[in-house]
Design a protein around this motif. Structure first.
Motif, PDB file in Angstrom:
ATOM      1  N   UNK A  85       0.828  -1.212   0.000  1.00  0.00           N
ATOM      2  CA  UNK A  85       0.000   0.000   0.000  1.00  0.00           C
ATOM      3  C   UNK A  85       0.855   1.251   0.000  1.00  0.00           C
ATOM      4  N   UNK A  86       1.883   1.281   0.838  1.00  0.00           N
ATOM      5  CA  UNK A  86       2.578   2.548   1.043  1.00  0.00           C
ATOM      6  C   UNK A  86       3.890   2.655   0.304  1.00  0.00           C
ATOM      7  N   UNK A  87       4.390   1.583  -0.250  1.00  0.00           N
ATOM      8  CA  UNK A  87       5.630   1.729  -0.987  1.00  0.00           C
ATOM      9  C   UNK A  87       5.478   1.335  -2.453  1.00  0.00           C
ATOM     10  N   UNK A  88       5.155   0.058  -2.705  1.00  0.00           N
ATOM     11  CA  UNK A  88       5.153  -0.384  -4.100  1.00  0.00           C
ATOM     12  C   UNK A  88       4.031   0.276  -4.879  1.00  0.00           C
ATOM     13  N   UNK A  89       2.875   0.456  -4.251  1.00  0.00           N
ATOM     14  CA  UNK A  89       1.763   1.128  -4.914  1.00  0.00           C
ATOM     15  C   UNK A  89       1.366   2.370  -4.122  1.00  0.00           C
ATOM     16  N   UNK A  90       2.366   3.150  -3.729  1.00  0.00           N
ATOM     17  CA  UNK A  90       2.078   4.307  -2.889  1.00  0.00           C
ATOM     18  C   UNK A  90       1.221   5.345  -3.577  1.00  0.00           C
ATOM     19  N   UNK A  91       1.395   5.480  -4.884  1.00  0.00           N
ATOM     20  CA  UNK A  91       0.630   6.496  -5.596  1.00  0.00           C
ATOM     21  C   UNK A  91      -0.859   6.155  -5.572  1.00  0.00           C
ATOM     22  N   UNK A  92      -1.172   4.856  -5.595  1.00  0.00           N
ATOM     23  CA  UNK A  92      -2.576   4.463  -5.470  1.00  0.00           C
ATOM     24  C   UNK A  92      -3.149   4.927  -4.143  1.00  0.00           C
ATOM     25  N   UNK A  93      -2.341   4.799  -3.084  1.00  0.00           N
ATOM     26  CA  UNK A  93      -2.828   5.197  -1.771  1.00  0.00           C
ATOM     27  C   UNK A  93      -3.030   6.695  -1.695  1.00  0.00           C
ATOM     28  N   UNK A  94      -2.095   7.423  -2.313  1.00  0.00           N
ATOM     29  CA  UNK A  94      -2.283   8.879  -2.371  1.00  0.00           C
ATOM     30  C   UNK A  94      -3.572   9.201  -3.117  1.00  0.00           C
ATOM     31  N   UNK A  95      -3.808   8.483  -4.223  1.00  0.00           N
ATOM     32  CA  UNK A  95      -5.036   8.709  -4.971  1.00  0.00           C
ATOM     33  C   UNK A  95      -6.271   8.365  -4.170  1.00  0.00           C
ATOM     34  N   UNK A  96      -6.164   7.304  -3.377  1.00  0.00           N
ATOM     35  CA  UNK A  96      -7.304   6.878  -2.572  1.00  0.00           C
ATOM     36  C   UNK A  96      -7.627   7.918  -1.506  1.00  0.00           C
TER      37      UNK A  96
ATOM     38  N   UNK B 150       6.235  -1.847  -9.991  1.00  0.00           N
ATOM     39  CA  UNK B 150       5.781  -0.630  -9.332  1.00  0.00           C
ATOM     40  C   UNK B 150       4.931   0.186 -10.296  1.00  0.00           C
ATOM     41  N   UNK B 151       4.392   1.305  -9.756  1.00  0.00           N
ATOM     42  CA  UNK B 151       3.633   2.205 -10.620  1.00  0.00           C
ATOM     43  C   UNK B 151       4.610   3.021 -11.444  1.00  0.00           C
TER      44      UNK B 151
ATOM     45  N   UNK C 177      -3.874   2.254 -11.218  1.00  0.00           N
ATOM     46  CA  UNK C 177      -3.701   3.669 -10.964  1.00  0.00           C
ATOM     47  C   UNK C 177      -4.620   4.494 -11.860  1.00  0.00           C
TER      48      UNK C 177
ATOM     49  N   UNK D   8      -7.897   4.626 -10.188  1.00  0.00           N
ATOM     50  CA  UNK D   8      -7.943   5.563  -9.067  1.00  0.00           C
ATOM     51  C   UNK D   8      -8.131   6.993  -9.559  1.00  0.00           C
ATOM     52  N   UNK D   9      -7.363   7.387 -10.569  1.00  0.00           N
ATOM     53  CA  UNK D   9      -7.488   8.769 -11.052  1.00  0.00           C
ATOM     54  C   UNK D   9      -8.798   8.977 -11.782  1.00  0.00           C
TER      55      UNK D   9
ATOM     56  N   UNK E  14       1.109  13.522   4.585  1.00  0.00           N
ATOM     57  CA  UNK E  14       1.295  12.295   3.802  1.00  0.00           C
ATOM     58  C   UNK E  14       2.061  12.597   2.526  1.00  0.00           C
TER      59      UNK E  14
ATOM     60  N   UNK F 183       7.814   8.471  -3.106  1.00  0.00           N
ATOM     61  CA  UNK F 183       7.410   7.292  -2.353  1.00  0.00           C
ATOM     62  C   UNK F 183       8.556   6.338  -2.077  1.00  0.00           C
TER      63      UNK F 183
END
Lengths: 110, 506, 116, 111, 154, 83
Positions: A61-72, B83-84, B145, B148-149, E77, E92
């Motif tokens: 959640x917070x590293x490999x797909x961190x951008x998803x979490x930011x988006x969430x 990764x993204x 991703x 999400x966007x 964050x 990140x």
């Protein structure tokens, strides 16, 4: 008529979805037997080396797909902004009669 | 601490609007001026980073940005694509440029237009969030991703549409758009699940390399296609668009149109970049052509019956979407055959050039319509009239935008439409004739608006147009005129790299 | 093809189709939103079902017996989609409350001032 | 600096230059003919076959529904079902979405 | 929700929110060790807000505080994510993991779970928890407040 | 095998609560059924070895969604009310 077409469309879509889930992951694999696991095996091994985290889901959640979490988090933030916008106090303005749409069709069947 | 801003620029194109959106509610608590300043600085910084990204792409070539990696752009392995990633190439730059020009216009415009409303802090927040969402959609190269966007864009733009919550129609339009886009988002999630279940990866590059063309691929590709076409307001899934466009606050209307264009960009990116190897491109191309022709024709037919100003322009914009879908569909249908070299590439150039043109002149048109609504306080074409006496500048801007959407030389709409006519004629003459007829009817409808709103006896108005609105429309007009004067330059420097970014060459 | 082992995925499809049915045929706006919530449940269940490996344990190293764990990525995706689901549901419900205030009804046949 | 050779698409610069040239020539013709034109001082009401022209200027303006009235009237067999189709009910929006999805899936499967 | 529940319900709710909030904080702080994390813990704490609203009718007007908390959490964050870029990596990047200092411990293999590990992950859990609590409470508060006062305000 | 049959039973419960959501004309009952459905879904997540998701689904689906649904129903109509 519309209902029949809609039902047919639903049946077609569900048939495609059932075919899809039946074919998922080839012939040998099915529910509970994934075949392609290279990405997740990498995450399982790397989360301790790279992130020093025990809970792999949190690492993802917070590293490999961190951008998803930011988006969430952003989705939640925008939903809150939307709710505050929609449910804010308002004055009855003259804008209610901005177009003729308002007066010509006041709901109901045509 | 050595930050290479050029390499990091795609991140900041997404991140700056996000950060300033988070800061706007805090600034709003301090003072109104600070809030406006934060909003403006956010917009300008985003513009700066888009230009940095464009500069880097056009001088150094495209690159892939990996989130959370030790080296963001170098030393890419397969594990980097777990990764993204963001993909900064000509196509992303084309999309980002289209978005940021419109956003700049709409943002400056809203200073003058919205100054009497309350709750503006949330308005600016949602504006920046929508901007971030669209930028994320077009820049990302990861399927989840993208979802999400997609949702960020839907939610933020629905909040904006419902901004005038004293009018029931606004909330109604927002609810309809919300329901259909949430369902579309869920089906998108479902098809992402199919991709993940089949291949175990989510990145565009890895999915592209492992696609085989099985039933699951067909199902997922069809679903993604229809979902993004719905978001792009293609007929027969266009019905949310006139509601949303006409009921949104006037500065926001071009922005909702930009979310449509953004999802069209994403659709083309996916079809060309990811799905091309898996299915018959001629089948997908013909679907795009059919949807495009339907959009052009039905959009303009419905516009004939409208007497609501913004609704009319909304239907015109639906029909403009059809041009792009048709042109790119022709390019996709001829892909891999000898015809691609003859006219397919020209059709692609026309379609993508029309996208950036359309984004800008449609924004100009919607904003000048917003000026009419601001001054006359009505949208009904039966009640409008004689506005040219009071607003000469807006009249001029409207003429520029209207002639451009109708494809009259020498304006920018003509250049791209000429490319489309010439190339599509070689594919199938009927399509070119339909496109020409639609263009003629568009001109007639622009004439109708011009006649009804600007000509005729003076009916008297109460308000004057603020200067910031004039400024915003002038910026867009300058862009339209530049595109009109140098179409060859724009095509060679912006559109051709975009086509190369899609991986099909010129 | 063993259809019995596919039962969970068939139930996922059933949930999605039930949600679509509600959205297509029910006229009450709140009921439509409930249908969308059912679809969200179906999509979440689908993602988590994809992660399942028979006989493996949860992807948490603390006090795990060995390194045989189910796939972690879909869990992260599902968490994201759950939060997105509650956000969209809340926003849609507030729209419905506003519509009730303005129109006096939440029947979708009568909430149609924007048309043509 | 500016490439005004007719290359890829078309050249708006040449178009504009030609346009300016043509208007200059037209203006020249106008200047040549202008002295011959006889002006009269009489400025009367327009004569429309015996009817008095309306005094209220607002009646002269044609409203939005009336522009192209004949055209839309002639096409009503085509336009009216189209307008009827846009019901504005949210279920119908989803209906068109689902139907398009089904059709596209079947089309892709057949191809 | 303009009605209050009975005294018994209110008292029980007042007592019940303490274990709920403690459990939520546990979920947030141990997110990198055990099942849980910022979102789960935040949702659990927000359900305490729901309990309070149902029991007491409505809350005091804490809208601005919640809004500030939400924005602050999100900004922090974002800044934590930006730490990767500032240290010379990419967004990140977990630049605090394994470096010693706060949350900089190392783990390997099966272990009992030390809270002093994880780099930026536990910090992100905390700030996301803040944001989620504020956002969900704000949604609940607005909807509960508007569900009774639906008359038009001039 | 027994574990699998347990999952099947839970899934049948999930779908039957979903049918109840569609069936009930009383919207409060439907909202409660939706909450129950989310709770059963959380149980299924737990059986599928996803405790993180199970906690989130239980907190969000069963508590928060039900709460906001009931707030919304209180401000609109309680019954589905259409012919």
């Amino acid at each position: 008529m519309k209902k029949i077409i809609a039902l047919i469309a639903l049946i077609v879509i569900s048939a495609f979805m059932l075919g899809g889930v039946a074919e998922m992951r080839g012939d040998d694999g099915s529910f509970g037997n994934p075949v392609e696991t290279e990405m997740d095996d990498f995450f399982l091994e790397d989360s301790q080396d790279h992130n020093q985290v025990n809970n792999v889901v949190t690492a993802v959640l917070f590293d490999y797909r961190g951008l998803d979490t930011l988006g969430e988090a952003t989705v939640l933030f925008s939903a809150v902004s939307g709710v505050l916008t929609v449910l804010r106090k308002y004055k009855l303005s003259k804008k209610e009669n901005l177009t003729k749409l308002t007066k010509s069709s006041k709901g109901g069947k045509k | 601490m050595n930050v290479d801003l050029l390499t990091q620029s795609p991140v900041f194109v997404l991140a700056i609007p996000l950060l300033f959106a988070f800061l706007t509610p805090l600034a709003n608590k301090v003072s109104k001026e600070l809030r406006n300043a934060v909003f403006l600085i956010g917009l300008l910084l985003t513009t700066l980073f888009v230009s940095l990204m464009a500069y880097e792409v056009y001088t150094m070539g495209s690159w892939i940005y990996v989130f959370g990696a030790e080296q963001p752009t170098t030393g890419l392995t397969t594990q980097s694509f777990f990764r993204i990633t963001f993909l900064a190439d000509g196509f992303s730059v084309l999309a980002a440029l289209t978005i940021i020009i419109t956003a700049l216009g709409a943002g400056i415009y809203s200073f003058g237009h919205m100054k009497e409303s309350n709750g503006l802090g949330k308005f600016y927040t949602l504006f920046l969030l929508t901007l971030a969402g669209v930028n994320g959609m077009v820049l990302t190269s990861d399927l989840f991703n993208l979802f999400v966007w997609f949702e960020v864009t839907s939610i933020a733009s629905c909040g904006l549409i419902a901004y005038h919550n004293d009018r029931g129609e606004s909330v109604e339009a927002a609810l309809k758009y919300m329901i259909i886009s949430v369902i579309a988002g869920l089906l998108l999630l479902f098809s992402i699940g199919f991709f993940y279940g089949e291949y175990g990866v989510l990145n565009y590059f890895l999915i592209r390399d492992s696609m085989t063309g099985s039933l699951i691929d067909i199902l997922a590709i069809g679903m993604v296609m229809v979902i993004l076409a719905m978001k792009a307001s293609s007929v027969p899934m266009h019905m949310w668009a006139p509601d949303a466009y006409s009921e949104a606050p006037e500065p926001i209307t071009p922005f909702i149109a930009i979310t449509s264009l953004g999802s069209l960009f994403v659709l083309f990116r996916l079809l060309f970049f990811v799905f091309r190897g898996a299915v018959e491109t001629s089948a997908i191309g013909s679907i795009l052509i059919i949807l495009g022709v339907l959009s052009m024709f039905i959009g303009v037919s419905m516009a004939l019956k409208q007497s609501d100003l913004k609704r009319l322009i909304a239907y015109l914009s639906v029909s403009q979407i059809g041009y792009m879908m048709m042109a790119v569909g022709v390019g996709l249908a001829t892909l891999g055959t000898g015809d691609y070299g003859i006219f397919g590439a020209r059709a692609m150039e026309g379609g993508l050039f029309h996208m950036i043109n359309d984004g800008v002149y449609k924004a100009l048109l919607f904003l000048s319509a917003g000026g009419i609504v601001y001054v006359a306080d009505t949208r009904d074409l039966n009640k409008l009239g004689g506005l040219a006496h009071h607003m000469p500048y807006t009249t001029f801007f409207f003429i520029i935008g209207g002639l451009s959407i109708a494809g009259i030389p020498p304006l920018s709409g003509f250049s791209s439409k000429l490319l489309i006519y010439k190339s599509v004629y070689l594919y199938n003459p009927v399509l070119a004739i339909i496109a020409l007829v639609v263009s003629i009817v568009t001109l007639a409808l622009i004439g109708k608006i011009f006649f009804n709103a600007f000509l005729g006896p003076d009916q008297g108005v109460g308000k004057k147009i603020p200067r910031s609105m004039i400024l915003a429309m002038s910026i867009l007009t300058i862009v339209v005129v530049l595109f009109s004067l140098f179409p060859n330059y724009v095509v060679a420097e912006i559109v051709v790299p975009a086509i190369e970014g899609l991986g099909v060459g010129a | 093809m063993n259809w019995f082992t596919l039962f969970p995925l068939i139930m996922v499809v059933t949930l999605i189709i039930m949600g679509l049915y509600v959205v297509l045929f029910k006229k009450n706006l709140i009921k439509i939103i409930m249908g969308i919530a059912l679809m969200q449940n179906g999509a979440n269940l689908f993602l988590v079902s994809l992660a399942y490996r028979e006989g493996y344990v949860a992807p948490i190293w603390t006090s795990a017996p060995s390194a045989d764990m189910v796939l972690p990525t879909p869990h992260a995706l599902t968490l994201t989609s759950i939060v997105i689901g509650v956000a969209t549901t809340a926003l849609m419900l507030s729209f419905v409350m506003m519509i009730k205030k303005h129109y006096g009804t939440i029947n979708s046949d009568e909430v149609r001032r924007c048309r043509e | 600096m500016i490439d005004i050779v007719l290359q890829d698409i078309w050249s708006p610069i040449i178009f504009i230059l030609v346009g300016i040239l043509v208007s200059l020539i037209a203006y020249m013709f106008y200047l040549m003919g202008n002295p011959d034109y006889k002006r009269t001082k009489y400025k009367g009401d327009p004569f429309i076959s015996g009817n008095r022209p309306p005094t209220d200027l607002k009646e002269l303006h044609v409203g939005g529904d009336n522009v192209y009235w004949g055209f839309t009237r002639a096409l009503r067999k085509y336009l009216d079902p189209l307008v009827e189709g846009h019901t504005g009910i949210v279920n119908d929006y989803v209906y068109w979405f689902v139907v398009t999805l089904a059709v596209v899936l079947v089309f892709l499967y057949i191809m | 929700m303009n009605f209050k529940m009975s005294v018994v319900v209110r008292t029980v709710a007042d007592i019940m929110i303490i274990p709920i909030i403690v459990f939520g904080i546990y979920l947030i702080l141990h997110g990198h060790l055990t099942p849980g994390g910022g979102f789960q813990g935040g949702a659990v704490i927000a359900s305490a807000t729901a309990l309070l609203i149902v029991a007491w009718g409505t809350l005091k007007d804490n809208k601005d505080d919640f809004s500030t908390m939400e924005s602050t959490g999100l900004t922090m964050f974002f800044l934590l994510a930006l730490l990767g870029i500032i240290m010379g990596f990419s967004l990140f990047y977990n630049s605090l993991a394994g470096t010693g200092g706060i949350f900089g411990g190392t783990v390997s293999g099966i272990n009992p779970g030390y809270i002093n590990t994880g780099g930026t992950v536990p910090l992100m859990n905390i700030v996301v928890g803040l944001e989620v609590v504020a956002a969900l409470s704000l949604i609940l508060y607005m909807m509960a407040k508007r569900s009774d006062a639906l008359e038009v305000e001039e | 095998m027994l574990y699998y049959i347990l999952q099947v039973l839970v899934l049948i419960g999930l779908v039957s609560t979903a049918v109840a959501v569609i069936w009930f004309k009383d919207l409060i009952s439907a909202a409660i059924a939706l909450g129950a459905s989310s709770l059963i879904l959380a149980l299924q997540f737990y059986l599928l070895r996803a405790p993180d998701v199970a906690i989130a689904e239980a907190a969000v689906g069963a508590a928060l969604t039900t709460a906001i649904l009931i707030f919304a129903i209180k401000s609109t109509d309680r019954t589905e009310g259409y012919k």
